[in-house]
Scaffold this motif. Structure first.
Motif, PDB file in Angstrom:
ATOM      1  N   ARG A  15       0.857  -1.204   0.000  1.00 50.46           N
ATOM      2  CA  ARG A  15       0.000   0.000   0.000  1.00 50.46           C
ATOM      3  C   ARG A  15       0.894   1.256   0.000  1.00 50.46           C
ATOM      4  O   ARG A  15       0.676   2.166  -0.798  1.00 50.46           O
ATOM      5  N   ASP A  16       1.899   1.253   0.863  1.00 45.77           N
ATOM      6  CA  ASP A  16       2.792   2.407   0.921  1.00 45.77           C
ATOM      7  C   ASP A  16       3.570   2.578  -0.388  1.00 45.77           C
ATOM      8  O   ASP A  16       3.807   3.697  -0.828  1.00 45.77           O
ATOM      9  N   TYR A  17       3.938   1.476  -0.993  1.00 46.16           N
ATOM     10  CA  TYR A  17       4.663   1.503  -2.279  1.00 46.16           C
ATOM     11  C   TYR A  17       3.799   2.172  -3.346  1.00 46.16           C
ATOM     12  O   TYR A  17       4.242   3.057  -4.068  1.00 46.16           O
ATOM     13  N   VAL A  18       2.524   1.757  -3.401  1.00 45.19           N
ATOM     14  CA  VAL A  18       1.603   2.340  -4.388  1.00 45.19           C
ATOM     15  C   VAL A  18       1.424   3.836  -4.132  1.00 45.19           C
ATOM     16  O   VAL A  18       1.335   4.640  -5.051  1.00 45.19           O
ATOM     17  N   LEU A  19       1.405   4.207  -2.868  1.00 40.52           N
ATOM     18  CA  LEU A  19       1.217   5.614  -2.511  1.00 40.52           C
ATOM     19  C   LEU A  19       2.525   6.406  -2.577  1.00 40.52           C
ATOM     20  O   LEU A  19       2.556   7.588  -2.270  1.00 40.52           O
ATOM     21  N   ASP A  20       3.601   5.699  -2.939  1.00 40.67           N
ATOM     22  CA  ASP A  20       4.908   6.332  -3.031  1.00 40.67           C
ATOM     23  C   ASP A  20       5.379   6.883  -1.680  1.00 40.67           C
ATOM     24  O   ASP A  20       5.959   7.963  -1.595  1.00 40.67           O
ATOM     25  N   LYS A  21       5.060   6.125  -0.638  1.00 40.80           N
ATOM     26  CA  LYS A  21       5.497   6.518   0.707  1.00 40.80           C
ATOM     27  C   LYS A  21       6.524   5.524   1.202  1.00 40.80           C
ATOM     28  O   LYS A  21       6.491   4.361   0.804  1.00 40.80           O
ATOM     29  N   PRO A  22       7.418   5.941   2.104  1.00 37.04           N
ATOM     30  CA  PRO A  22       8.348   4.951   2.665  1.00 37.04           C
ATOM     31  C   PRO A  22       7.567   3.913   3.469  1.00 37.04           C
ATOM     32  O   PRO A  22       6.593   4.271   4.135  1.00 37.04           O
ATOM     33  N   PRO A  23       7.965   2.651   3.392  1.00 35.48           N
ATOM     34  CA  PRO A  23       7.186   1.622   4.084  1.00 35.48           C
ATOM     35  C   PRO A  23       7.363   1.699   5.597  1.00 35.48           C
ATOM     36  O   PRO A  23       8.388   2.146   6.088  1.00 35.48           O
ATOM     37  N   GLY A  24       6.323   1.284   6.329  1.00 39.40           N
ATOM     38  CA  GLY A  24       6.441   1.078   7.780  1.00 39.40           C
ATOM     39  C   GLY A  24       7.125  -0.273   7.920  1.00 39.40           C
ATOM     40  O   GLY A  24       8.203  -0.498   7.360  1.00 39.40           O
ATOM     41  N   ASP A  25       6.483  -1.185   8.627  1.00 34.35           N
ATOM     42  CA  ASP A  25       7.100  -2.513   8.698  1.00 34.35           C
ATOM     43  C   ASP A  25       6.811  -3.284   7.401  1.00 34.35           C
ATOM     44  O   ASP A  25       5.784  -3.116   6.782  1.00 34.35           O
TER      45      ASP A  25
ATOM     46  N   TYR B   4      -5.502   7.699   5.661  1.00 39.40           N
ATOM     47  CA  TYR B   4      -5.238   7.945   4.237  1.00 39.40           C
ATOM     48  C   TYR B   4      -6.313   8.827   3.599  1.00 39.40           C
ATOM     49  O   TYR B   4      -6.377   8.930   2.384  1.00 39.40           O
ATOM     50  N   GLN B   5      -7.139   9.439   4.443  1.00 40.58           N
ATOM     51  CA  GLN B   5      -8.177  10.360   3.945  1.00 40.58           C
ATOM     52  C   GLN B   5      -9.028   9.692   2.862  1.00 40.58           C
ATOM     53  O   GLN B   5      -9.150  10.194   1.743  1.00 40.58           O
ATOM     54  N   LEU B   6      -9.606   8.549   3.217  1.00 39.38           N
ATOM     55  CA  LEU B   6     -10.416   7.801   2.257  1.00 39.38           C
ATOM     56  C   LEU B   6     -11.876   7.876   2.660  1.00 39.38           C
ATOM     57  O   LEU B   6     -12.191   7.995   3.845  1.00 39.38           O
ATOM     58  N   SER B   7     -12.753   7.785   1.667  1.00 36.86           N
ATOM     59  CA  SER B   7     -14.156   7.621   2.046  1.00 36.86           C
ATOM     60  C   SER B   7     -14.432   6.122   2.059  1.00 36.86           C
ATOM     61  O   SER B   7     -13.773   5.355   1.343  1.00 36.86           O
ATOM     62  N   ILE B   8     -15.382   5.722   2.876  1.00 31.89           N
ATOM     63  CA  ILE B   8     -15.646   4.281   2.988  1.00 31.89           C
ATOM     64  C   ILE B   8     -16.709   3.898   1.956  1.00 31.89           C
ATOM     65  O   ILE B   8     -17.748   4.560   1.845  1.00 31.89           O
TER      66      ILE B   8
END
Ligand code: ATP
Ligand code: MG
Length: 387
Positions: A30-40, A160-164
């Protein structure tokens, strides 16, 4: 593959060299797709725990039952888990899909291959692009299997500021009461993770009005919601200390609800912090913020007290001013005091433990309040003056 992922990549290569298909899965994708550094980073593999232990002799065994081991690397510890569900070595694609189908939301149900290909059978990438949180396949089934996912839905939507998605949201409403079946530690962990992205006034209101939060027994969710509705204060919740302080205060009776944190099995240290925050919030309402109260709380905790005070008093917290005052105090902690217990024993020939403790406390208070300057001689003079 980005550099942060090098350690995970090395593990995957090693597993594959031994004939086991392996993928990065879950939050890191998920972080990869969002271009964010990964957590664990989590790796799912066809290898069994015994195989992983054989390949990496230094693994830490955390849950053989769940097929998970931790592989230490130079920079990190990486979780390696055998595929969830049935593992068919002759049909890796199907086994991987089965693993992903056992995850909660589409954004968490993607896998990344070593060549950088994203395997996304449930449309997680699309959902992320549309900024939608959607359960994997049938939402009711997902929430029935594990009601913690109800709270995770709120967390990911916030983070992630998503709507459900509509069907997912409907199921959240339907199953909200089931949150009560979940172990308190798991609930507490999700609540704390929630604060990793600051909760604004609006996000707090959205969270507290959710039926999932309202079904959580013990926490003062409804009371806090009402309080915030009456009094729109400017603050953000960005620490678990502040969140617990707010959720464990008895807003109707204006007292500290001490049992709440016990119910949620929080640490003794947190309970002590929150108790002092509540006590001092109530004290400042009566006496205002003296230097001594600021000092006792310290920079990290005074915000929580001030926010609680402001909510009760129906006005705005003034945290910046208090931080400023705190920074200008003559000392900010006991270690900065110009005298210590040993000096008192030598200089004043008092040797009773409790007397030393009391003496130091009095000196500390006098220095903080500006009654005496923080210098050895000045303090001895002050003591001689019969203080
Ligand atoms: P964070 O970035 O906060 O760690 P995360 O998505 O990595 O978020 P974790 O709790 O670390 O969340 O879990 C890792 C992965 O395991 C998730 O992405 C998800 O695929 C799966 N997972 C975790 N908890 C659940 C659950 N309760 N139900 C289903 N799948 C879960
Ligand atoms: Mg994670």
């Amino acid at each position: 593959m980005p550099a942060d992922w090098k350690a995970a990549w090395d593990i995957i290569v090693e597993l594959e060299n031994h004939g086991f298909s392996s993928f990065i899965v879950g939050g890191a994708v998920r972080d990869y797709v969002l271009d964010k550094p990964p957590g664990d980073i989590d790796i799912a593999t066809t290898a069994r725990v015994e195989d992983v232990q054989h390949i990496f002799p230094h693994v830490v065994d955390v849950g053989v039952d769940h097929g998970t081991v931790l592989v230490p690397t130079t920079s990190d510890v990486i979780e390696v888990t055998q595929f969830r569900g049935e593992v068919n070595l002759n049909d890796v694609d199907r086994s991987l899909r089965e693993d992903l189908a056992r995850r909660d939301f589409t954004l968490n149900a993607m896998a990344l291959t070593k060549s950088g290909e994203i395997i996304d059978p449930f449309g997680g990438k699309d959902d992320l692009q549309r900024r939608v949180l959607r359960a994997v396949e049938n939402p009711s089934d997902r929430f029935e299997e594990d009601p913690l996912r109800l709270l995770r839905a709120l967390r990911f939507a916030h983070q992630y500021q998503l709507s459900i998605d509509q069907d997912t949201e409907r199921a959240v409403y339907t199953y909200s009461e089931n949150i009560q079946e979940v172990a308190v530690e798991r609930i507490a962990n999700e609540l704390e993770k929630m604060t990793q992205s600051s909760l604004t006034y609006q996000s707090m209101m959205a969270l507290l009005s959710s039926p999932v939060m309202q079904a959580l027994e013990g926490l003062k969710v409804k009371e806090l919601y009402e309080k915030l509705k009456q009094n729109r204060v400017h603050f953000v919740v960005d620490s678990s200390l502040l969140l617990w302080s707010l959720l464990s205060f008895d807003w109707n009776n204006e007292t500290s609800a001490r049992e709440v944190l016990g119910t949620f099995k929080r640490s003794k240290a947190l309970r002590k912090d929150v108790r002092e925050i509540h006590d001092i919030a109530l004290q400042t309402r009566r006496e205002g913020w003296s230097s001594w109260l600021l000092y006792q709380l310290g920079k990290e905790r005074l915000e929580a007290s001030e926010v609680i005070r402001a909510l009760i008093d129906h006005n705005q917290p003034n945290v910046a001013l208090l931080h400023d005052r705190f920074c200008k105090l003559p000392i900010q902690n006991k270690k900065e005091l110009a005298v210590n217990g040993k000096m008192l024993i030598e200089k004043l020939s008092i040797d009773h433990r409790s007397e030393i403790g009391d003496g130091l406390r009095r000196i500390e208070k006098a220095v903080v309040s500006g009654e005496v300057v923080n210098q050895k001689e000045a303090i001895y003079e002050w003591l001689k003056g019969g203080k």
